[in-house]
Design a protein around this motif. Structure first.
Motif, mmCIF file in Angstrom:
data_model
loop_
_atom_site.group_PDB
_atom_site.id
_atom_site.type_symbol
_atom_site.label_atom_id
_atom_site.label_comp_id
_atom_site.label_asym_id
_atom_site.label_seq_id
_atom_site.Cartn_x
_atom_site.Cartn_y
_atom_site.Cartn_z
ATOM 1 N N LEU A 66 -4.402 -12.356 -10.377
ATOM 2 C CA LEU A 66 -5.027 -11.246 -9.678
ATOM 3 C C LEU A 66 -4.287 -9.945 -9.993
ATOM 4 N N PRO A 67 -4.936 -8.791 -9.795
ATOM 5 C CA PRO A 67 -4.235 -7.516 -9.993
ATOM 6 C C PRO A 67 -3.030 -7.379 -9.061
ATOM 7 N N THR A 68 -1.979 -6.741 -9.550
ATOM 8 C CA THR A 68 -0.732 -6.580 -8.807
ATOM 9 C C THR A 68 -0.898 -5.646 -7.618
ATOM 10 N N ILE A 69 -0.343 -6.053 -6.479
ATOM 11 C CA ILE A 69 -0.242 -5.166 -5.315
ATOM 12 C C ILE A 69 0.942 -4.231 -5.561
ATOM 13 N N PRO A 70 0.754 -2.892 -5.524
ATOM 14 C CA PRO A 70 1.814 -1.984 -5.970
ATOM 15 C C PRO A 70 2.790 -1.523 -4.895
ATOM 16 N N PHE A 71 2.553 -1.880 -3.619
ATOM 17 C CA PHE A 71 3.416 -1.394 -2.534
ATOM 18 C C PHE A 71 4.058 -2.576 -1.815
ATOM 19 N N GLY A 72 5.345 -2.409 -1.455
ATOM 20 C CA GLY A 72 6.066 -3.464 -0.763
ATOM 21 C C GLY A 72 6.782 -2.939 0.464
ATOM 22 N N VAL A 73 7.577 -3.815 1.075
ATOM 23 C CA VAL A 73 8.310 -3.455 2.288
ATOM 24 C C VAL A 73 9.517 -2.598 1.904
ATOM 25 N N ASN A 74 9.505 -1.352 2.341
ATOM 26 C CA ASN A 74 10.598 -0.412 2.079
ATOM 27 C C ASN A 74 11.043 0.256 3.372
ATOM 28 N N THR A 75 11.127 -0.524 4.438
ATOM 29 C CA THR A 75 11.448 0.025 5.750
ATOM 30 C C THR A 75 12.862 0.600 5.817
ATOM 31 N N GLY A 76 13.761 0.092 4.995
ATOM 32 C CA GLY A 76 15.127 0.598 4.997
ATOM 33 C C GLY A 76 15.319 1.824 4.131
ATOM 34 N N GLN A 77 14.223 2.325 3.551
ATOM 35 C CA GLN A 77 14.310 3.450 2.613
ATOM 36 C C GLN A 77 13.415 4.611 3.048
ATOM 37 N N ALA A 78 13.242 4.760 4.348
ATOM 38 C CA ALA A 78 12.306 5.761 4.861
ATOM 39 C C ALA A 78 12.683 7.182 4.469
ATOM 40 N N ASP A 79 13.966 7.419 4.197
ATOM 41 C CA ASP A 79 14.398 8.773 3.852
ATOM 42 C C ASP A 79 14.538 8.980 2.347
ATOM 43 N N ILE A 80 14.154 7.985 1.542
ATOM 44 C CA ILE A 80 14.155 8.138 0.088
ATOM 45 C C ILE A 80 12.775 8.659 -0.323
ATOM 46 N N TYR A 81 12.738 9.786 -0.976
ATOM 47 C CA TYR A 81 11.494 10.479 -1.276
ATOM 48 C C TYR A 81 10.507 9.605 -2.052
#
Length: 253
Positions: A66-81
Protein backbone atom coordinates in the motif's frame (compact mmCIF):
# COMPACT_ATOMS: atom_id res chain seq x y z
CA UNK A 1 4.04 -1.36 -13.67
CA UNK A 2 5.21 -3.36 -10.69
CA UNK A 3 2.18 -5.54 -9.89
CA UNK A 4 2.98 -5.77 -6.18
CA UNK A 5 2.78 -1.96 -5.70
CA UNK A 6 -0.79 -0.73 -5.37
CA UNK A 7 0.10 2.83 -6.42
CA UNK A 8 1.36 1.51 -9.77
CA UNK A 9 -1.44 -1.00 -10.34
CA UNK A 10 -4.59 -0.47 -12.39
CA UNK A 11 -8.16 -1.72 -12.41
CA UNK A 12 -7.61 -3.85 -15.51
CA UNK A 13 -5.05 -5.88 -13.57
CA UNK A 14 -6.76 -5.90 -10.18
CA UNK A 15 -10.42 -6.49 -11.02
CA UNK A 16 -9.82 -10.24 -11.26
CA UNK A 17 -6.87 -10.60 -8.87
CA UNK A 18 -7.06 -11.14 -5.10
CA UNK A 19 -4.04 -10.72 -2.80
CA UNK A 20 -3.25 -12.71 0.33
CA UNK A 21 -1.27 -10.01 2.16
CA UNK A 22 -1.43 -6.21 2.29
CA UNK A 23 1.67 -4.37 3.53
CA UNK A 24 1.37 -0.81 4.86
CA UNK A 25 4.65 1.16 5.07
CA UNK A 26 4.45 3.86 7.74
CA UNK A 27 6.95 6.70 8.02
CA UNK A 28 7.19 10.18 9.54
CA UNK A 29 8.00 13.75 8.56
CA UNK A 30 10.67 15.21 10.82
CA UNK A 31 14.08 16.88 10.97
CA UNK A 32 17.06 14.56 10.52
CA UNK A 33 20.13 16.46 11.73
CA UNK A 34 21.31 19.33 9.50
CA UNK A 35 22.21 17.25 6.46
CA UNK A 36 19.24 14.91 5.86
CA UNK A 37 15.75 15.50 4.41
CA UNK A 38 12.58 15.70 6.47
CA UNK A 39 11.25 12.81 4.39
CA UNK A 40 14.02 10.39 5.39
CA UNK A 41 11.65 7.90 7.05
CA UNK A 42 9.30 8.06 4.05
CA UNK A 43 12.07 7.46 1.51
CA UNK A 44 13.30 4.52 3.56
CA UNK A 45 9.80 3.05 3.91
CA UNK A 46 9.12 3.45 0.18
CA UNK A 47 12.37 1.85 -0.91
CA UNK A 48 12.53 -0.99 1.62
CA UNK A 49 8.90 -2.01 1.14
CA UNK A 50 9.21 -1.92 -2.65
CA UNK A 51 12.45 -3.91 -2.81
CA UNK A 52 11.43 -6.43 -0.14
CA UNK A 53 8.07 -6.76 -1.87
CA UNK A 54 9.79 -7.40 -5.20
CA UNK A 55 11.99 -10.09 -3.71
CA UNK A 56 9.02 -11.77 -2.01
CA UNK A 57 6.80 -11.47 -5.11
CA UNK A 58 9.44 -13.12 -7.30
CA UNK A 59 9.51 -16.03 -4.86
CA UNK A 60 5.75 -16.50 -5.04
CA UNK A 61 4.33 -14.18 -2.37
CA UNK A 62 0.89 -12.89 -3.38
CA UNK A 63 1.07 -9.44 -1.80
CA UNK A 64 0.35 -5.79 -2.39
CA UNK A 65 2.31 -2.86 -0.95
CA UNK A 66 0.00 0.00 0.00
CA UNK A 67 1.10 3.65 -0.34
CA UNK A 68 3.26 4.88 2.55
CA UNK A 69 1.66 6.88 5.37
CA UNK A 70 3.93 9.97 5.60
CA UNK A 71 3.20 11.18 9.17
CA UNK A 72 4.10 9.53 12.47
CA UNK A 73 4.06 10.12 16.21
CA UNK A 74 6.24 13.16 16.96
CA UNK A 75 4.75 14.23 20.28
CA UNK A 76 8.18 14.79 21.82
CA UNK A 77 9.17 17.18 19.02
CA UNK A 78 6.40 19.76 19.22
CA UNK A 79 8.90 22.63 19.23
CA UNK A 80 10.91 21.37 16.23
CA UNK A 81 9.79 23.36 13.20
CA UNK A 82 7.49 21.38 10.84
CA UNK A 83 7.92 18.04 12.56
CA UNK A 84 4.40 16.86 11.72
CA UNK A 85 2.79 14.94 14.57
CA UNK A 86 0.08 12.33 14.09
CA UNK A 87 -1.34 11.22 17.43
CA UNK A 88 -1.59 7.49 18.19
CA UNK A 89 -5.37 7.83 18.41
CA UNK A 90 -5.39 9.15 14.83
CA UNK A 91 -3.19 6.27 13.70
CA UNK A 92 -5.67 3.88 15.31
CA UNK A 93 -8.54 5.39 13.31
CA UNK A 94 -6.57 5.15 10.07
CA UNK A 95 -5.71 1.53 10.76
CA UNK A 96 -9.32 0.70 11.59
CA UNK A 97 -10.54 2.23 8.32
CA UNK A 98 -7.92 0.41 6.25
CA UNK A 99 -8.58 -2.92 7.95
CA UNK A 100 -12.32 -2.47 7.41
CA UNK A 101 -11.70 -2.22 3.66
CA UNK A 102 -9.27 -5.14 3.54
CA UNK A 103 -11.50 -7.37 5.65
CA UNK A 104 -14.59 -6.57 3.56
CA UNK A 105 -12.68 -7.43 0.39
CA UNK A 106 -11.22 -10.69 1.66
CA UNK A 107 -7.60 -9.79 2.40
CA UNK A 108 -6.99 -11.50 5.73
CA UNK A 109 -3.27 -10.85 6.27
CA UNK A 110 -1.86 -7.43 7.10
CA UNK A 111 1.63 -6.19 7.92
CA UNK A 112 2.73 -2.71 8.99
CA UNK A 113 6.29 -1.99 7.86
CA UNK A 114 7.26 0.67 10.37
CA UNK A 115 9.98 3.18 9.48
CA UNK A 116 9.86 5.52 12.50
CA UNK A 117 10.93 4.88 16.08
CA UNK A 118 8.14 7.03 17.53
CA UNK A 119 5.46 4.77 16.05
CA UNK A 120 4.31 1.83 18.17
CA UNK A 121 1.47 -0.23 16.71
CA UNK A 122 1.44 -3.26 19.02
CA UNK A 123 -1.30 -2.10 21.39
CA UNK A 124 -3.41 -0.87 18.46
CA UNK A 125 -3.22 -4.25 16.75
CA UNK A 126 -4.13 -5.97 20.03
CA UNK A 127 -7.35 -3.98 20.16
CA UNK A 128 -8.09 -4.15 16.44
CA UNK A 129 -7.57 -7.89 16.51
CA UNK A 130 -10.73 -8.20 18.59
CA UNK A 131 -12.71 -6.36 15.91
CA UNK A 132 -11.20 -8.38 13.05
CA UNK A 133 -10.71 -11.87 14.55
CA UNK A 134 -10.49 -13.55 11.14
CA UNK A 135 -7.46 -11.44 10.17
CA UNK A 136 -3.78 -12.02 10.93
CA UNK A 137 -2.25 -8.69 11.97
CA UNK A 138 1.51 -8.07 12.10
CA UNK A 139 3.88 -5.17 12.61
CA UNK A 140 7.65 -4.94 12.22
CA UNK A 141 10.41 -2.36 12.57
CA UNK A 142 12.80 -2.85 9.65
CA UNK A 143 15.50 -0.91 11.51
CA UNK A 144 15.58 -3.62 14.19
CA UNK A 145 15.76 -6.55 11.78
CA UNK A 146 19.57 -6.74 11.70
CA UNK A 147 22.52 -6.17 14.01
CA UNK A 148 23.64 -2.72 12.90
CA UNK A 149 27.05 -3.26 14.45
CA UNK A 150 27.83 -5.63 11.57
CA UNK A 151 27.43 -2.78 9.09
CA UNK A 152 28.25 0.48 10.86
CA UNK A 153 30.87 1.84 13.26
CA UNK A 154 28.89 4.47 15.17
CA UNK A 155 25.83 3.76 17.30
CA UNK A 156 22.69 5.90 17.08
CA UNK A 157 18.99 5.82 16.35
CA UNK A 158 18.13 8.94 14.35
CA UNK A 159 19.94 10.51 11.37
CA UNK A 160 22.89 8.39 12.42
CA UNK A 161 25.49 6.56 10.34
CA UNK A 162 22.95 3.93 9.28
CA UNK A 163 20.23 6.32 8.11
CA UNK A 164 22.70 8.65 6.48
CA UNK A 165 24.31 5.77 4.58
CA UNK A 166 20.91 4.54 3.42
CA UNK A 167 19.82 7.92 2.07
CA UNK A 168 23.24 8.50 0.51
CA UNK A 169 22.64 5.27 -1.40
CA UNK A 170 18.95 5.84 -2.19
CA UNK A 171 18.88 9.63 -2.71
CA UNK A 172 22.38 11.07 -2.65
CA UNK A 173 21.09 14.32 -4.15
CA UNK A 174 19.17 15.03 -0.93
CA UNK A 175 22.11 14.68 1.48
CA UNK A 176 24.37 17.64 2.23
CA UNK A 177 28.13 17.21 2.57
CA UNK A 178 28.89 15.50 5.87
CA UNK A 179 30.94 18.52 6.91
CA UNK A 180 27.52 20.21 7.32
CA UNK A 181 26.22 17.52 9.70
CA UNK A 182 26.10 17.86 13.45
CA UNK A 183 27.78 15.21 15.57
CA UNK A 184 24.47 13.77 16.81
CA UNK A 185 25.55 13.91 20.45
CA UNK A 186 22.84 12.71 22.85
CA UNK A 187 22.27 13.80 26.42
CA UNK A 188 21.32 10.88 28.67
CA UNK A 189 18.41 10.82 31.08
CA UNK A 190 18.97 11.89 34.67
CA UNK A 191 16.75 8.94 35.71
CA UNK A 192 18.76 5.80 36.31
CA UNK A 193 15.96 3.39 35.38
CA UNK A 194 15.56 5.08 32.02
CA UNK A 195 19.30 4.92 31.35
CA UNK A 196 19.14 1.20 32.17
CA UNK A 197 16.20 0.89 29.71
CA UNK A 198 13.76 -0.86 32.04
CA UNK A 199 11.84 2.37 32.62
CA UNK A 200 10.59 4.73 29.93
CA UNK A 201 9.62 8.36 29.44
CA UNK A 202 9.31 10.20 26.16
CA UNK A 203 12.41 12.13 25.15
CA UNK A 204 12.10 15.89 24.89
CA UNK A 205 13.93 16.05 21.60
CA UNK A 206 15.25 19.61 21.72
CA UNK A 207 16.71 18.96 25.20
CA UNK A 208 18.35 15.67 24.19
CA UNK A 209 20.06 16.77 20.96
CA UNK A 210 21.07 20.17 19.61
CA UNK A 211 21.08 19.15 15.92
CA UNK A 212 18.01 16.80 16.00
CA UNK A 213 20.23 13.78 15.32
CA UNK A 214 21.19 10.97 17.68
CA UNK A 215 24.34 9.22 16.53
CA UNK A 216 27.37 10.53 14.69
CA UNK A 217 26.73 10.29 10.91
CA UNK A 218 30.15 11.38 9.69
CA UNK A 219 31.47 7.89 8.83
CA UNK A 220 28.51 7.19 6.55
CA UNK A 221 28.85 6.39 2.86
CA UNK A 222 26.69 5.03 0.05
CA UNK A 223 28.56 1.72 -0.10
CA UNK A 224 27.61 0.96 3.51
CA UNK A 225 24.06 1.99 2.69
CA UNK A 226 23.79 -0.40 -0.26
CA UNK A 227 25.17 -3.32 1.73
CA UNK A 228 22.69 -2.69 4.54
CA UNK A 229 19.79 -2.09 2.13
CA UNK A 230 20.40 -5.37 0.34
CA UNK A 231 20.57 -7.27 3.63
CA UNK A 232 17.58 -5.65 5.31
CA UNK A 233 15.34 -6.10 2.26
CA UNK A 234 16.33 -9.77 2.16
CA UNK A 235 15.27 -10.05 5.80
CA UNK A 236 11.98 -8.20 5.36
CA UNK A 237 11.14 -10.22 2.25
CA UNK A 238 11.55 -13.41 4.30
CA UNK A 239 8.99 -12.09 6.77
CA UNK A 240 6.57 -11.31 3.94
CA UNK A 241 6.99 -14.82 2.54
CA UNK A 242 6.48 -16.40 5.95
CA UNK A 243 3.27 -14.42 6.52
CA UNK A 244 1.93 -15.34 3.10
CA UNK A 245 2.58 -19.01 3.85
CA UNK A 246 1.09 -18.87 7.36
CA UNK A 247 -2.28 -20.49 7.96
CA UNK A 248 -4.75 -19.74 10.78
CA UNK A 249 -4.63 -22.44 13.39
CA UNK A 250 -1.14 -23.46 12.32
CA UNK A 251 0.89 -20.48 13.57
CA UNK A 252 2.66 -22.30 16.40
CA UNK A 253 4.76 -25.45 16.49
Amino acid sequence: MRPFLLKESNWKTLKDHRFDLAVLPWGATEAHNYHMPYGTDIYEADAISAEAGRKAWEKGANLTILPTIPFGVNTGQADIYLDINMNPSTQFCILRDILTVLNRQGITKFLILNSHGGNDFKTMLRELGLSFPEMLLFTCNWFQALDKDQFFEEKGDHADEMETSLIMYLHSELVLELTEAGDGAEKKSAIKGIREKWAWAERKWSEVTKDTGIGDPRKANAEKGKKYFDAVTDKVSELMLDICAAQPGELYH
